[in-house]
Motif scaffolding. Structure first.
Motif, PDB file in Angstrom:
ATOM      1  N   ILE A  75      -6.630  -2.603   5.085  1.00 37.28           N
ATOM      2  CA  ILE A  75      -6.123  -3.979   5.176  1.00 37.28           C
ATOM      3  C   ILE A  75      -6.964  -4.773   6.180  1.00 37.28           C
ATOM      4  O   ILE A  75      -7.161  -5.974   6.027  1.00 37.28           O
ATOM      5  CB  ILE A  75      -4.623  -3.949   5.517  1.00 37.28           C
ATOM      6  CG1 ILE A  75      -3.860  -3.299   4.353  1.00 37.28           C
ATOM      7  CG2 ILE A  75      -4.093  -5.356   5.798  1.00 37.28           C
ATOM      8  CD1 ILE A  75      -2.466  -2.828   4.686  1.00 37.28           C
ATOM      9  N   THR A  76      -7.502  -4.079   7.161  1.00 40.70           N
ATOM     10  CA  THR A  76      -8.409  -4.742   8.109  1.00 40.70           C
ATOM     11  C   THR A  76      -9.670  -5.187   7.367  1.00 40.70           C
ATOM     12  O   THR A  76     -10.127  -6.328   7.539  1.00 40.70           O
ATOM     13  CB  THR A  76      -8.794  -3.777   9.247  1.00 40.70           C
ATOM     14  OG1 THR A  76      -7.598  -3.191   9.764  1.00 40.70           O
ATOM     15  CG2 THR A  76      -9.549  -4.491  10.351  1.00 40.70           C
ATOM     16  N   ASN A  77     -10.214  -4.301   6.530  1.00 37.50           N
ATOM     17  CA  ASN A  77     -11.406  -4.643   5.757  1.00 37.50           C
ATOM     18  C   ASN A  77     -11.126  -5.855   4.862  1.00 37.50           C
ATOM     19  O   ASN A  77     -11.915  -6.806   4.817  1.00 37.50           O
ATOM     20  CB  ASN A  77     -11.825  -3.430   4.915  1.00 37.50           C
ATOM     21  CG  ASN A  77     -13.262  -3.519   4.404  1.00 37.50           C
ATOM     22  OD1 ASN A  77     -14.003  -4.433   4.755  1.00 37.50           O
ATOM     23  ND2 ASN A  77     -13.640  -2.574   3.565  1.00 37.50           N
ATOM     24  N   GLY A  85     -10.471  -0.766  10.973  1.00 35.20           N
ATOM     25  CA  GLY A  85      -9.125  -0.265  10.738  1.00 35.20           C
ATOM     26  C   GLY A  85      -8.177  -0.856  11.766  1.00 35.20           C
ATOM     27  O   GLY A  85      -8.618  -1.517  12.717  1.00 35.20           O
ATOM     28  N   ALA A 144     -10.846   7.715   9.127  1.00 35.96           N
ATOM     29  CA  ALA A 144      -9.724   6.793   9.262  1.00 35.96           C
ATOM     30  C   ALA A 144     -10.140   5.333   9.352  1.00 35.96           C
ATOM     31  O   ALA A 144      -9.392   4.500   9.846  1.00 35.96           O
ATOM     32  CB  ALA A 144      -8.905   7.179  10.494  1.00 35.96           C
ATOM     33  N   ALA A 145     -11.329   5.026   8.876  1.00 35.56           N
ATOM     34  CA  ALA A 145     -11.780   3.626   8.927  1.00 35.56           C
ATOM     35  C   ALA A 145     -12.758   3.360   7.791  1.00 35.56           C
ATOM     36  O   ALA A 145     -13.517   4.250   7.400  1.00 35.56           O
ATOM     37  CB  ALA A 145     -12.452   3.345  10.274  1.00 35.56           C
ATOM     38  N   ASN A 146     -12.726   2.141   7.281  1.00 26.95           N
ATOM     39  CA  ASN A 146     -13.675   1.733   6.237  1.00 26.95           C
ATOM     40  C   ASN A 146     -15.014   1.354   6.872  1.00 26.95           C
ATOM     41  O   ASN A 146     -15.103   1.135   8.082  1.00 26.95           O
ATOM     42  CB  ASN A 146     -13.143   0.511   5.470  1.00 26.95           C
ATOM     43  CG  ASN A 146     -12.172   0.843   4.342  1.00 26.95           C
ATOM     44  OD1 ASN A 146     -11.757  -0.031   3.587  1.00 26.95           O
ATOM     45  ND2 ASN A 146     -11.793   2.102   4.208  1.00 26.95           N
ATOM     46  N   LEU A 199      -9.828   4.614   1.119  1.00 31.82           N
ATOM     47  CA  LEU A 199      -8.514   4.017   1.328  1.00 31.82           C
ATOM     48  C   LEU A 199      -8.706   2.504   1.464  1.00 31.82           C
ATOM     49  O   LEU A 199      -9.546   2.064   2.260  1.00 31.82           O
ATOM     50  CB  LEU A 199      -7.940   4.611   2.631  1.00 31.82           C
ATOM     51  CG  LEU A 199      -6.465   4.522   2.981  1.00 31.82           C
ATOM     52  CD1 LEU A 199      -6.111   3.197   3.638  1.00 31.82           C
ATOM     53  CD2 LEU A 199      -5.548   4.744   1.777  1.00 31.82           C
ATOM     54  N   LYS A 232      -2.643   6.697   1.214  1.00 36.18           N
ATOM     55  CA  LYS A 232      -2.546   7.061   2.639  1.00 36.18           C
ATOM     56  C   LYS A 232      -1.611   8.260   2.775  1.00 36.18           C
ATOM     57  O   LYS A 232      -0.443   8.123   3.130  1.00 36.18           O
ATOM     58  CB  LYS A 232      -2.077   5.857   3.459  1.00 36.18           C
ATOM     59  CG  LYS A 232      -2.669   5.844   4.871  1.00 36.18           C
ATOM     60  CD  LYS A 232      -2.498   4.501   5.540  1.00 36.18           C
ATOM     61  CE  LYS A 232      -2.926   4.559   6.983  1.00 36.18           C
ATOM     62  NZ  LYS A 232      -4.383   4.557   7.170  1.00 36.18           N
ATOM     63  N   ARG A 290     -13.892  14.312   2.194  1.00 34.06           N
ATOM     64  CA  ARG A 290     -12.526  13.924   2.569  1.00 34.06           C
ATOM     65  C   ARG A 290     -11.635  13.885   1.335  1.00 34.06           C
ATOM     66  O   ARG A 290     -10.490  14.311   1.352  1.00 34.06           O
ATOM     67  CB  ARG A 290     -12.560  12.540   3.235  1.00 34.06           C
ATOM     68  CG  ARG A 290     -11.258  12.085   3.844  1.00 34.06           C
ATOM     69  CD  ARG A 290     -11.326  10.613   4.247  1.00 34.06           C
ATOM     70  NE  ARG A 290     -11.207   9.759   3.089  1.00 34.06           N
ATOM     71  CZ  ARG A 290     -10.076   9.224   2.672  1.00 34.06           C
ATOM     72  NH1 ARG A 290      -8.964   9.415   3.334  1.00 34.06           N
ATOM     73  NH2 ARG A 290     -10.044   8.465   1.588  1.00 34.06           N
ATOM     74  N   GLU A 346     -16.538   6.384   3.528  1.00 31.50           N
ATOM     75  CA  GLU A 346     -15.880   5.818   4.707  1.00 31.50           C
ATOM     76  C   GLU A 346     -15.779   6.881   5.784  1.00 31.50           C
ATOM     77  O   GLU A 346     -16.249   8.007   5.607  1.00 31.50           O
ATOM     78  CB  GLU A 346     -14.495   5.256   4.356  1.00 31.50           C
ATOM     79  CG  GLU A 346     -13.488   6.301   3.912  1.00 31.50           C
ATOM     80  CD  GLU A 346     -12.061   5.759   3.835  1.00 31.50           C
ATOM     81  OE1 GLU A 346     -11.697   4.865   4.600  1.00 31.50           O
ATOM     82  OE2 GLU A 346     -11.307   6.279   2.991  1.00 31.50           O
ATOM     83  N   CYS A 347     -15.161   6.534   6.894  1.00 29.92           N
ATOM     84  CA  CYS A 347     -14.898   7.509   7.958  1.00 29.92           C
ATOM     85  C   CYS A 347     -13.588   8.231   7.641  1.00 29.92           C
ATOM     86  O   CYS A 347     -12.964   7.959   6.624  1.00 29.92           O
ATOM     87  CB  CYS A 347     -14.701   6.813   9.296  1.00 29.92           C
ATOM     88  SG  CYS A 347     -16.084   5.895   9.885  1.00 29.92           S
ATOM     89  N   TYR A 383      -6.015  13.620   5.623  1.00 29.26           N
ATOM     90  CA  TYR A 383      -6.327  13.819   7.045  1.00 29.26           C
ATOM     91  C   TYR A 383      -6.525  15.291   7.352  1.00 29.26           C
ATOM     92  O   TYR A 383      -7.399  15.660   8.137  1.00 29.26           O
ATOM     93  CB  TYR A 383      -5.230  13.187   7.918  1.00 29.26           C
ATOM     94  CG  TYR A 383      -5.455  11.707   8.045  1.00 29.26           C
ATOM     95  CD1 TYR A 383      -6.059  11.176   9.170  1.00 29.26           C
ATOM     96  CD2 TYR A 383      -5.134  10.844   7.003  1.00 29.26           C
ATOM     97  CE1 TYR A 383      -6.323   9.827   9.274  1.00 29.26           C
ATOM     98  CE2 TYR A 383      -5.390   9.491   7.089  1.00 29.26           C
ATOM     99  CZ  TYR A 383      -5.985   8.988   8.228  1.00 29.26           C
ATOM    100  OH  TYR A 383      -6.251   7.652   8.314  1.00 29.26           O
ATOM    101  N   ARG A 397       0.825  -1.200   0.000  1.00 28.42           N
ATOM    102  CA  ARG A 397       0.000   0.000   0.000  1.00 28.42           C
ATOM    103  C   ARG A 397       0.866   1.259   0.000  1.00 28.42           C
ATOM    104  O   ARG A 397       0.553   2.246  -0.662  1.00 28.42           O
ATOM    105  CB  ARG A 397      -0.960  -0.006   1.191  1.00 28.42           C
ATOM    106  CG  ARG A 397      -2.005   1.095   1.095  1.00 28.42           C
ATOM    107  CD  ARG A 397      -3.100   0.926   2.119  1.00 28.42           C
ATOM    108  NE  ARG A 397      -2.593   1.034   3.472  1.00 28.42           N
ATOM    109  CZ  ARG A 397      -3.309   0.756   4.563  1.00 28.42           C
ATOM    110  NH1 ARG A 397      -4.556   0.339   4.445  1.00 28.42           N
ATOM    111  NH2 ARG A 397      -2.792   0.883   5.758  1.00 28.42           N
TER     112      ARG A 397
HETATM  113  C1  LIG Z   1      -5.529   3.777   7.453  1.00 31.47           C
HETATM  114  C2  LIG Z   1      -6.917   4.053   7.016  1.00 31.47           C
HETATM  115  C3  LIG Z   1      -7.931   3.088   7.098  1.00 31.47           C
HETATM  116  C4  LIG Z   1      -7.733   1.746   7.752  1.00 31.47           C
HETATM  117  O1  LIG Z   1      -6.805   0.942   7.073  1.00 31.47           O
HETATM  118  P1  LIG Z   1      -6.197  -0.321   7.801  1.00 31.47           P
HETATM  119  O2  LIG Z   1      -5.207  -0.836   6.835  1.00 31.47           O
HETATM  120  O3  LIG Z   1      -7.299  -1.269   8.031  1.00 31.47           O
HETATM  121  O4  LIG Z   1      -5.598   0.161   9.066  1.00 31.47           O
HETATM  122  C5  LIG Z   1      -9.188   3.389   6.598  1.00 31.47           C
HETATM  123  N1  LIG Z   1      -9.458   4.603   6.064  1.00 31.47           N
HETATM  124  C6  LIG Z   1      -8.520   5.568   5.989  1.00 31.47           C
HETATM  125  C7  LIG Z   1      -8.882   6.878   5.399  1.00 31.47           C
HETATM  126  C8  LIG Z   1      -7.218   5.319   6.457  1.00 31.47           C
HETATM  127  O5  LIG Z   1      -6.301   6.283   6.376  1.00 31.47           O
END
Ligand SMILES: *Cc1c(COP(=O)(O)O)cnc(C)c1O
Length: 341
Positions: free
Chosen positions: A247-249, A283, A224-226, A244, A185, A175, A221-222, A190, A82
């Motif tokens: 990887i958790t998703n 996330g 910082a999270a999907n 984004l 990323k 965003r 998405e949020c 942000y 990534r």
């Molecule tokens: C980092 C991030 C995530 C989560 O990604 P992971 O790889 O699951 O930690 C989701 N959305 C955004 C905007 C991010 O920057």
């Protein structure tokens, strides 16, 4: 700092100084040797492109100490890939997966005494950073770069137990644009989210949800999270060109399939929120943050997802399954884990 001084159970998700960070400089068209530093500061030219033009990429991954004492880094190769994609996105030189692995393993080993014990539910967070350091006044990519990984112990996200919390849709802010940098990323995304995020937190919400920037119809998405929703034994997550790739998703999708669920990756209209049995934000920080409800105050709507206010059975199962793989309690059948030895 002496190890006894760290209160593992009450670690925040914040920065704590550790012993070492690792660095690789890019100069004269190539990446140099891995360097070890105990300095928390980066001397930087005031005209560096990362400071002016946002040539900045970061990653986030974790190392976990298992019951067996072994330390496992979760999905290191995916984070390396990534970061490479982000580098292509904002014209920075790519760092190979091999070099990324070398740096991640080194920083974990050097900071071994900061890896929380298994019982604490805490972990060692790794923060890779790649920045343009070359001086430039015109808008152009730099010719010099710095890659750093620092490590910091972080506490379990759910201090009072896995819980469902409220989220809010923001219509005032985007965003990322559909053809912008949302899939990378980079810090700029942000910066674009800070105001919406503050307003959401001030309103008592866990985070802000963005709709697709073009039509303002679909869940993105949020900050910082999907997002994912669960219904009819199906895991549904947005298909969008501005989110984004979490990887958790990606990992949860695999686990959902392993559990015999169907997976759909498609645009999710906002109104569909009313039909989900469960939903979550996912996330690295929390794995899954179950969603109690999503308010859309500017549109006078509210979607209550967890009717009893508690995390649902599928979210709970996925959460425990992923954590069990990270801590080595369950076999790593998909080869997601790198053991540090
Ligand atoms: C980092 C991030 C995530 C989560 O990604 P992971 O790889 O699951 O930690 C989701 N959305 C955004 C905007 C991010 O920057």
């Amino acid at each position: 700092m002496c190890m006894k001084e760290i209160d593992w159970a009450n670690l925040p998700f914040g920065y704590m100084k550790t012993d070492y960070n690792v660095r690789i400089y890019y100069r004269n068209g190539q990446w140099g040797e891995l360097e070890v530093s105990s300095d928390e500061y980066i001397p930087i030219h005031m005209a560096a492109t990362c400071l002016h033009y946002g040539q900045e990429a970061f990653e986030g991954l974790k190392a976990f100490r298992g019951k067996d004492g072994k330390v496992r880094i979760f999905r290191l190769e995916e984070n390396a890939a990534r970061l490479q994609s982000t580098c292509r996105g904002i014209l920075m030189p790519e760092l190979s997966t091999e070099r990324f692995r070398e740096a991640a393993l080194k920083v974990v080993k050097l900071n071994e005494r900061f890896i929380p014990p298994y019982e604490s539910g805490a972990s060692l967070y790794l923060r890779p950073l790649l920045i343009g350091t070359g001086a430039q006044v015109g808008v152009r990519p730099a010719t010099e770069y710095l890659f750093v990984i620092f490590a910091t112990p972080v506490g379990p996200y759910f201090k009072t137990g896995f819980a469902a919390t409220p989220y809010v849709i923001t219509r005032k802010y985007d965003r990322a644009a559909p053809l912008g940098t949302g899939t990378f990323k980079v810090g700029g995304n942000y910066a674009a989210s800070l105001r919406a995020s503050k307003e959401a937190h001030d309103g008592g919400y866990s985070a802000e949800f963005y709709l697709d920037a073009k039509e303002k119809k679909y869940m993105d998405e949020c900050g910082a999270a999907n997002f994912f929703g669960i219904k009819n034994n199906t895991y549904v997550t947005p298909l969008s060109s501005s989110i984004l790739p979490s990887i958790t998703n990606k990992s949860l999708i695999q686990l959902a399939e392993d559990m015999g669920m169907k997976v759909e990756r498609r645009p999710i209209p906002e109104e569909e929120l009313a039909t989900f049995e469960e939903a979550g934000a996912c996330g690295t920080a929390a794995v899954i943050s179950p969603i109690q409800r999503i308010d859309d105050p500017e549109n006078n709507r509210s979607y209550v997802i967890a009717k009893d206010g508690k995390p649902g059975p599928v979210c709970t199962k996925l959460y425990h399954k992923l954590r069990a793989i990270q801590y080595g309690d369950e076999p790593d059948v998909h080869n997601w884990v790198t053991i540090v030895d």
